[in-house]
Design an enzyme around this catalytic site. Sequence first.
Site, PDB file in Angstrom:
ATOM      1  N   HIS A 159      -1.449 -12.533  -2.302  1.00 44.21           N
ATOM      2  CA  HIS A 159      -2.510 -13.192  -1.534  1.00 44.21           C
ATOM      3  C   HIS A 159      -2.185 -14.651  -1.205  1.00 44.21           C
ATOM      4  O   HIS A 159      -3.025 -15.357  -0.657  1.00 44.21           O
ATOM      5  CB  HIS A 159      -3.850 -13.054  -2.279  1.00 44.21           C
ATOM      6  N   HIS A 219       0.821  -1.214   0.000  1.00 41.69           N
ATOM      7  CA  HIS A 219       0.000   0.000   0.000  1.00 41.69           C
ATOM      8  C   HIS A 219       0.854   1.262   0.000  1.00 41.69           C
ATOM      9  O   HIS A 219       0.436   2.301  -0.502  1.00 41.69           O
ATOM     10  CB  HIS A 219      -0.965  -0.005   1.180  1.00 41.69           C
TER      11      HIS A 219
HETATM   12 FE1  HEB Z   1      -4.409  -7.602  -1.154  1.00 41.55          FE
HETATM   13  C1  HEB Z   1      -5.028  -8.290   2.142  1.00 41.55           C
HETATM   14  C2  HEB Z   1      -7.605  -6.499  -1.542  1.00 41.55           C
HETATM   15  C3  HEB Z   1      -3.744  -6.733  -4.424  1.00 41.55           C
HETATM   16  C4  HEB Z   1      -1.069  -8.407  -0.675  1.00 41.55           C
HETATM   17  N1  HEB Z   1      -5.978  -7.424   0.060  1.00 41.55           N
HETATM   18  C5  HEB Z   1      -6.015  -7.720   1.386  1.00 41.55           C
HETATM   19  C6  HEB Z   1      -7.291  -7.389   1.910  1.00 41.55           C
HETATM   20  C7  HEB Z   1      -8.035  -6.925   0.880  1.00 41.55           C
HETATM   21  C8  HEB Z   1      -7.182  -6.928  -0.295  1.00 41.55           C
HETATM   22  C9  HEB Z   1      -9.476  -6.466   0.935  1.00 41.55           C
HETATM   23  C10 HEB Z   1      -7.733  -7.585   3.348  1.00 41.55           C
HETATM   24  C11 HEB Z   1      -7.197  -6.551   4.308  1.00 41.55           C
HETATM   25  C12 HEB Z   1      -7.633  -6.990   5.713  1.00 41.55           C
HETATM   26  O1  HEB Z   1      -6.746  -7.210   6.546  1.00 41.55           O
HETATM   27  O2  HEB Z   1      -8.855  -7.105   5.961  1.00 41.55           O
HETATM   28  N2  HEB Z   1      -5.480  -6.786  -2.704  1.00 41.55           N
HETATM   29  C13 HEB Z   1      -6.771  -6.444  -2.656  1.00 41.55           C
HETATM   30  C14 HEB Z   1      -7.184  -5.987  -3.965  1.00 41.55           C
HETATM   31  C15 HEB Z   1      -6.109  -6.062  -4.765  1.00 41.55           C
HETATM   32  C16 HEB Z   1      -5.013  -6.562  -3.965  1.00 41.55           C
HETATM   33  C17 HEB Z   1      -8.569  -5.505  -4.329  1.00 41.55           C
HETATM   34  C18 HEB Z   1      -6.014  -5.673  -6.252  1.00 41.55           C
HETATM   35  C19 HEB Z   1      -6.762  -6.561  -7.119  1.00 41.55           C
HETATM   36  N3  HEB Z   1      -2.719  -7.540  -2.311  1.00 41.55           N
HETATM   37  C20 HEB Z   1      -2.662  -7.146  -3.611  1.00 41.55           C
HETATM   38  C21 HEB Z   1      -1.294  -7.150  -4.040  1.00 41.55           C
HETATM   39  C22 HEB Z   1      -0.541  -7.613  -2.996  1.00 41.55           C
HETATM   40  C23 HEB Z   1      -1.458  -7.872  -1.923  1.00 41.55           C
HETATM   41  C24 HEB Z   1      -0.825  -6.720  -5.418  1.00 41.55           C
HETATM   42  C25 HEB Z   1       0.924  -7.821  -2.905  1.00 41.55           C
HETATM   43  C26 HEB Z   1       1.723  -8.085  -3.872  1.00 41.55           C
HETATM   44  N4  HEB Z   1      -3.283  -8.244   0.459  1.00 41.55           N
HETATM   45  C27 HEB Z   1      -1.943  -8.625   0.389  1.00 41.55           C
HETATM   46  C28 HEB Z   1      -1.586  -9.267   1.643  1.00 41.55           C
HETATM   47  C29 HEB Z   1      -2.722  -9.250   2.459  1.00 41.55           C
HETATM   48  C30 HEB Z   1      -3.746  -8.566   1.662  1.00 41.55           C
HETATM   49  C31 HEB Z   1      -0.228  -9.851   1.978  1.00 41.55           C
HETATM   50  C32 HEB Z   1      -2.893  -9.863   3.849  1.00 41.55           C
HETATM   51  C33 HEB Z   1      -2.712  -8.852   4.944  1.00 41.55           C
HETATM   52  C34 HEB Z   1      -2.718  -9.550   6.314  1.00 41.55           C
HETATM   53  O3  HEB Z   1      -2.517 -10.732   6.435  1.00 41.55           O
HETATM   54  O4  HEB Z   1      -2.914  -8.807   7.300  1.00 41.55           O
END
Ligand code: HEB
Length: 709
Positions: free
Chosen positions: A259, A95
């Site tokens: 993921h 982020h």
């Molecule tokens: Fe992620 C977590 C959405 C892309 C790595 N994700 C997460 C959550 C959500 C999301 C709603 C839950 C938060 C809490 O703690 O409740 N993503 C999302 C979307 C997109 C994404 C709508 C566009 C399609 N991711 C992404 C990327 C990466 C990531 C590109 C790197 C390379 N995530 C992640 C991790 C986690 C999440 C390692 C877990 C955290 C903890 O365990 O605390």
Amino acid sequence: IVIAAATAAETLAACPMAGMGAGAGGDDPLARPAARELLEADAAPKPAPFDPAKVEALDVAAVKADLTKLMTDSQAFWPADKGNYGGLFIRLAWHCNGSYRTWDGRGGCDGARQRFMPELAWPDNTNLDKARRLLEPIKNKYGGALSWGDLIVLAGDTAIESMGGPKIGFCLGRVDDADGTDSLELGPTPEQRLVAPCKAGDGNCEQPLGQTTMGLIYVNPEGVLGEPVPEKSVPHIRGTFARMGMNDLETVALIGGGHSFGKVHGACPAGAGPGPDEDPKNPWPGLCGTGPEKGKGPNTFTSGFEGPWTSTPTSWNNEYFTNLLEFGWEKHKGPGDHFQWRPVHKAGRSNATHGEPPAVMMLTTDVALLHDPVYKELSEKFAADPDALTTEFGRAWYKLMTRDMGPRTRCLAADKWTPPAQPWQMPLPDPPATLPDFAAVKADILKSMHTQAKALPADAGADGRPSYAALLSHLAWQCASTFRRTDYQGGCNGARIMLAPQKSWPENKGMTELRAVLQPIKSKYPNLSWADLIVLAGTAANEAAAGAAGAGAFPFCGGRTDADDGSLTDVLAPRKYINESVAIKDVAKVRGLPLNQAVALMGAMRSPSQAKRMGYSGAWSGATGVLDNAYFKTLLAEDWQKGKSAAGKEEWAAKGKPGVFATAADVAVATDPELKAIAQGYAADNAKFLADFSKAWTYMMNADRFKGP
Ligand code: HEB
């Protein structure tokens, strides 16, 4: 201006370098101005000054060892899921960096503005305050040698590595900002609405914003505008990741690789409680559960979804993709009262024959990967080939973390921690080992300034002689003005103005022919790069055109090199804005120029012949070759009438002065209240104009010189 036959390294050492220095700002155009100073507002509190020597000496391996320990050292104030903070730190780093956008280079983790409004309160950043609090002891231990930006990226890298994921290289040297000013244009704020209007949540935000929902980066996990229809999310995922500079391969590797770790949090429908905008002391207390465990551990509410993607959320593998493909996915409302998806057996299989599906989940945006032929094919590839996933996720993650840092030459102690230059860092060849006698080059440039060349006719000089001054100045400016302080891309080093796509930008019409004017000089000096020649020609032209006042005001620093590839620079093309005064103000910020210096640069010599090539009827003056404040006097004195050129360009004619034309940007300087005030200052004081002009010119010509090529 004389730097004769020195080695490139010596020359660079003698030159004022832009780039890494933070905060000094003030009147020194070569220091990185603090955001506040760019806006010319009162000085904000500054963090500890950035000291590259201290940072260079940082033992990154030791920081990673501390982080590895922290990963499994669960703290009572925010207990770790399954005893491991890995998922949380990966989300923190993603982020911090995912706000990067190629449109103007804004966003990204350099500056670590996630600590400040507006990013601090983005709904998508819920509970990331806890992640930063966990990192605080390590931040304090290393003090000024470790910026928040570097620490957050290292926390993400270390999380991935400690859970068995790919080894990630590291670019050291992020500089923390003092406040969130540089993120104001990311929205949602009045500043963003001015530069990039978008009704929050109407689902139709245009470049540079994410498509659906501001405050999320930038795809609504539940589906477009919360509607759980996976196929509708496909174009939004593609658009959003493209705006981040990611292709389909990188996008799928990042989503599924990311993921593979961690889980989503939404224990009950009650929510996370007031965010930092409402309760800065105790943001997002969490309203699920009761007693001392209220709002944390199993009672955490972050996004309102609940569950992990895989049965192994603390170790690296490709189960995300095998799950995605092996099961059918059924939407339902989870405990947090949001739509999410659970696995069900596909036709021909049942719980009786194949047992209960695992207790995992997917978001609408995850299921969307099955609803696009390219995404699906890539998902199948990663399900079949875990090594391919490891390679592609490692690459894409490094790019995600590093894209806003600019060329690899900006990474500190690169020989210790940094992988080789990647294509998206647009590496340049080394400059020649020995540099030409620039004084001699300059003398040759001045000689050819007033002789007609076949390739491109000269303008009429104010002194009656033909003059290439304005054209050479234009060439250098066009070459250098692509620089963006936001992501350290662009600039004249590399002379990419000579290559596709830049050579065909409308503003660069005629510049190919103009280079033919310089060709004899280029051929005469074997170690002279086009980039140095272009900058020196424009700089010498300005110096000569400013007359006595120009002497010594235009220093030159050699040692540039020429790229052999200009691709990937499309993103540096002039951006479209809603009007010219917004454009002038925003472009100044992106370049790192104080507004008055940006306005001073508009007083550069204007070539009437170039104006015609660009589709106008003429320029504000029919003659050229003199650099003074006449531009501002003319702008403020004339009565401008809006019209159209034969080529259909908007232009403004001076009433009663045939042949005198202004562009929409010129007229904005004469009419926008702030710009006009600056213009009035310059119209009244030629010395002030020249001083600011030369300062701004020198900054722009050198802003892309970090260290090395
Ligand atoms: Fe992620 C977590 C959405 C892309 C790595 N994700 C997460 C959550 C959500 C999301 C709603 C839950 C938060 C809490 O703690 O409740 N993503 C999302 C979307 C997109 C994404 C709508 C566009 C399609 N991711 C992404 C990327 C990466 C990531 C590109 C790197 C390379 N995530 C992640 C991790 C986690 C999440 C390692 C877990 C955290 C903890 O365990 O605390």
